[in-house]
Design a protein around this motif. Structure first.
Motif, PDB file in Angstrom:
ATOM      1  N   TYR A  86      -4.738   9.590 -39.019  1.00  0.00           N
ATOM      2  CA  TYR A  86      -3.494   9.437 -38.253  1.00  0.00           C
ATOM      3  C   TYR A  86      -2.605  10.672 -38.372  1.00  0.00           C
ATOM      4  O   TYR A  86      -1.981  11.085 -37.385  1.00  0.00           O
ATOM      5  CB  TYR A  86      -2.720   8.194 -38.705  1.00  0.00           C
ATOM      6  CG  TYR A  86      -3.133   6.943 -37.977  1.00  0.00           C
ATOM      7  CD1 TYR A  86      -3.012   6.835 -36.601  1.00  0.00           C
ATOM      8  CD2 TYR A  86      -3.655   5.856 -38.673  1.00  0.00           C
ATOM      9  CE1 TYR A  86      -3.396   5.691 -35.932  1.00  0.00           C
ATOM     10  CE2 TYR A  86      -4.033   4.706 -38.016  1.00  0.00           C
ATOM     11  CZ  TYR A  86      -3.899   4.618 -36.638  1.00  0.00           C
ATOM     12  OH  TYR A  86      -4.288   3.490 -35.971  1.00  0.00           O
ATOM     13  N   ARG A  87      -2.557  11.273 -39.573  1.00  0.00           N
ATOM     14  CA  ARG A  87      -1.759  12.495 -39.722  1.00  0.00           C
ATOM     15  C   ARG A  87      -2.315  13.614 -38.848  1.00  0.00           C
ATOM     16  O   ARG A  87      -1.549  14.351 -38.211  1.00  0.00           O
ATOM     17  CB  ARG A  87      -1.724  12.933 -41.179  1.00  0.00           C
ATOM     18  CG  ARG A  87      -0.706  12.156 -41.997  1.00  0.00           C
ATOM     19  CD  ARG A  87      -0.649  12.697 -43.373  1.00  0.00           C
ATOM     20  NE  ARG A  87      -1.963  12.363 -43.948  1.00  0.00           N
ATOM     21  CZ  ARG A  87      -2.255  12.385 -45.220  1.00  0.00           C
ATOM     22  NH1 ARG A  87      -1.377  12.773 -46.079  1.00  0.00           N
ATOM     23  NH2 ARG A  87      -3.442  12.046 -45.654  1.00  0.00           N
ATOM     24  N   TRP A 136      -3.998  13.181 -36.140  1.00  0.00           N
ATOM     25  CA  TRP A 136      -3.693  12.783 -34.763  1.00  0.00           C
ATOM     26  C   TRP A 136      -2.284  13.248 -34.402  1.00  0.00           C
ATOM     27  O   TRP A 136      -2.064  13.811 -33.326  1.00  0.00           O
ATOM     28  CB  TRP A 136      -3.815  11.261 -34.624  1.00  0.00           C
ATOM     29  CG  TRP A 136      -3.578  10.747 -33.241  1.00  0.00           C
ATOM     30  CD1 TRP A 136      -4.490  10.643 -32.245  1.00  0.00           C
ATOM     31  CD2 TRP A 136      -2.344  10.262 -32.706  1.00  0.00           C
ATOM     32  NE1 TRP A 136      -3.894  10.126 -31.113  1.00  0.00           N
ATOM     33  CE2 TRP A 136      -2.586   9.880 -31.378  1.00  0.00           C
ATOM     34  CE3 TRP A 136      -1.067  10.107 -33.221  1.00  0.00           C
ATOM     35  CZ2 TRP A 136      -1.603   9.357 -30.554  1.00  0.00           C
ATOM     36  CZ3 TRP A 136      -0.072   9.589 -32.409  1.00  0.00           C
ATOM     37  CH2 TRP A 136      -0.342   9.219 -31.093  1.00  0.00           C
ATOM     38  N   LEU A 137      -1.323  13.035 -35.311  1.00  0.00           N
ATOM     39  CA  LEU A 137       0.056  13.467 -35.064  1.00  0.00           C
ATOM     40  C   LEU A 137       0.179  14.987 -35.020  1.00  0.00           C
ATOM     41  O   LEU A 137       0.824  15.539 -34.122  1.00  0.00           O
ATOM     42  CB  LEU A 137       0.986  12.918 -36.148  1.00  0.00           C
ATOM     43  CG  LEU A 137       1.413  11.480 -36.003  1.00  0.00           C
ATOM     44  CD1 LEU A 137       2.118  11.015 -37.265  1.00  0.00           C
ATOM     45  CD2 LEU A 137       2.304  11.302 -34.798  1.00  0.00           C
ATOM     46  N   PHE A 178      -0.261  14.759 -30.918  1.00  0.00           N
ATOM     47  CA  PHE A 178      -0.514  13.346 -30.604  1.00  0.00           C
ATOM     48  C   PHE A 178      -1.931  13.121 -30.088  1.00  0.00           C
ATOM     49  O   PHE A 178      -2.165  12.415 -29.128  1.00  0.00           O
ATOM     50  CB  PHE A 178       0.530  12.812 -29.614  1.00  0.00           C
ATOM     51  CG  PHE A 178       1.920  12.874 -30.141  1.00  0.00           C
ATOM     52  CD1 PHE A 178       2.355  11.933 -31.067  1.00  0.00           C
ATOM     53  CD2 PHE A 178       2.779  13.882 -29.761  1.00  0.00           C
ATOM     54  CE1 PHE A 178       3.637  11.998 -31.584  1.00  0.00           C
ATOM     55  CE2 PHE A 178       4.057  13.944 -30.270  1.00  0.00           C
ATOM     56  CZ  PHE A 178       4.497  13.009 -31.183  1.00  0.00           C
TER      57      PHE A 178
END
Length: 119
Positions: A10-11, A13-14, A18
């Motif tokens: 997720y990190r 991805w950010l 995004f």
């Protein structure tokens, strides 16, 4: 072997705009789609948005694949040891290794079944 972390995915991805740069996909060893995401901006933003919801599934899938790979390596070692023991006429130990191999093969079959159900 260290399994991929959902938090790190997720990190990435950010950090990767995004999901549009595909860093999270490269981390999960999905190199082809990571390159596609990089060239098309997360498949025109749609794929990057979908990955927000698909990341838990992708990480779990990666865990299953790595477990299968580890078990298959252990099966290969067990086969070699069993053959060596049989050659040395240590039949009880060879039988134990054969039984261990059967258990490992059942575990691999179960993991493959889980993997196919998650598709």
């Amino acid at each position: 072997m260290k399994y991929p972390s959902l938090n790190k995915a997720y990190r990435l991805w950010l950090l990767g705009a995004f999901g549009m740069l595909g860093l999270h996909r490269r981390y999960l060893r999905k190199h082809r789609t990571a390159t596609l995401w990089l060239c098309t901006g997360g498949f025109f933003g749609i794929g990057a948005l979908l990955d927000l919801f698909l990341l838990p599934w992708l990480v779990q899938r990666m865990h299953l694949l790595e477990q299968i790979q580890q078990l298959e390596a252990e099966i290969a070692q067990t086969e070699l040891l069993r053959e060596e023991l049989a050659h040395k006429q240590k039949y009880e130990e060879a039988a134990y290794q054969r039984d261990k191999e059967k258990v490992l093969r059942r575990k691999v079959a179960e993991l493959r079944r889980q993997l196919s159900l998650r598709r």
